[in-house]
Design an enzyme around this catalytic site. Structure first.
Site, PDB file in Angstrom:
ATOM      1  CG  HIS A  53      -6.346   9.293 -10.662  1.00  0.00           C
ATOM      2  ND1 HIS A  53      -6.260  10.169  -9.593  1.00  0.00           N
ATOM      3  CD2 HIS A  53      -6.075   8.062 -10.170  1.00  0.00           C
ATOM      4  CE1 HIS A  53      -5.955   9.478  -8.499  1.00  0.00           C
ATOM      5  NE2 HIS A  53      -5.836   8.201  -8.818  1.00  0.00           N
ATOM      6  CE1 TYR A  66      -4.591   9.883  -0.914  1.00  0.00           C
ATOM      7  CE2 TYR A  66      -5.797   8.700   0.787  1.00  0.00           C
ATOM      8  CZ  TYR A  66      -5.778   9.461  -0.368  1.00  0.00           C
ATOM      9  OH  TYR A  66      -6.967   9.793  -0.966  1.00  0.00           O
ATOM     10  CG  PHE A  89      -9.257   6.923  -3.819  1.00  0.00           C
ATOM     11  CD1 PHE A  89      -8.544   7.908  -4.490  1.00  0.00           C
ATOM     12  CD2 PHE A  89      -9.539   5.733  -4.485  1.00  0.00           C
ATOM     13  CE1 PHE A  89      -8.121   7.715  -5.803  1.00  0.00           C
ATOM     14  CE2 PHE A  89      -9.126   5.538  -5.793  1.00  0.00           C
ATOM     15  CZ  PHE A  89      -8.419   6.522  -6.457  1.00  0.00           C
ATOM     16  CG  ASP A  95       1.536   4.206  -4.206  1.00  0.00           C
ATOM     17  OD1 ASP A  95       0.785   5.171  -4.498  1.00  0.00           O
ATOM     18  OD2 ASP A  95       2.759   4.333  -4.065  1.00  0.00           O
TER      19      ASP A  95
END
Length: 238
Positions: free
Chosen positions: A197, A72, A83, A70
């Site tokens: 991740h 930031y 990202f 989701d």
């Protein structure tokens, strides 16, 4: 939303999960939920940026899909690409690790001073979150409200394009991997790269050293020629 994506996804906007909800189960639709959230809270990204991924990477241009979870959730961060952050926002830890791996994979890549991934998006990389909005300072607050159903259709639109071309999926972390598995991506046609991740909490459990950016370019080049490679080093100019 870019016309190419709207044409592929327009039926989703009229489905119950998006527009009407379910009276039988007392559940609101995604649209009602978002309207209520906007009345009560600050929501990221701005409404103008919720679909910015579609404008930067038209459907026919997609070569690589990078799945985030989701947006930031702090001030000045989210702008519609997974990202990515716009200057002068400090580069988040996950993106710093992405840059480290890019530098490992792509000899010409120079780690930039900003976190804006828009130039790479214009080169054919779809930076897609599975939830497209979030309440300020509350991670995962819009998870399970309908966005996942919508973004699964975004991925299906990529895998079923009329041109029949395969693409590379980068699935970092279990949520992204489960999303790919649930959709059932044909791995004889597409390349699915899986790893930990890039979060600072997990990057050294398999993200750093995964060679995903090099492998993506090798696969694209083998399939479609050198011109199909992603110009990851386009960020050098930032």
């Amino acid at each position: 939303m870019h016309n190419s994506w709207y044409d592929a996804l327009q039926n989703e906007f009229n489905k119950d999960y998006f527009l009407k909800g379910s009276a039988a189960h007392s559940t609101s639709c995604l649209k009602q939920f978002l309207l209520q959230e906007h009345k009560l809270y600050t929501i990221y990204p701005s409404m103008a940026d919720v679909y910015s991924w579609s404008r930067l990477t038209p459907l026919e241009a997609v070569k690589v899909v990078i799945l985030g979870q989701d947006p930031y959730h702090n001030v000045g961060q989210a702008h519609g690409l997974s990202f990515s952050v716009l200057p002068p926002t400090k580069i988040p830890g996950s993106l710093r690790n992405i840059y480290k791996q890019l530098a490992n994979d792509i000899p010409s890549f120079v780690i930039p001073q900003t976190g804006d991934l828009s130039p790479i998006a214009r080169s054919g990389v779809l930076w897609l979150n599975t939830s497209l909005t979030v309440r300020a300072h509350k991670a995962y607050s819009h998870a399970g409200k309908g966005w996942e159903t919508f973004t699964a259709e975004v991925i299906r639109a990529v895998t079923s394009r009329a041109d029949g071309k395969g693409v590379v999926f980068m699935a970092w972390g279990l949520p992204a991997q489960k999303t790919c598995d649930k959709i059932g991506i044909d791995e004889t046609k597409h390349l699915v790269l899986r790893s930990a991740h890039p979060s600072p909490l997990s990057a050294h459990r398999g993200f750093i050293g995964n060679s995903h950016f090099r492998k993506a370019n090798e696969w694209l080049s083998d399939r479609y020629g050198d011109g199909a490679k992603i110009k990851w080093d386009i960020l050098n100019d930032k």
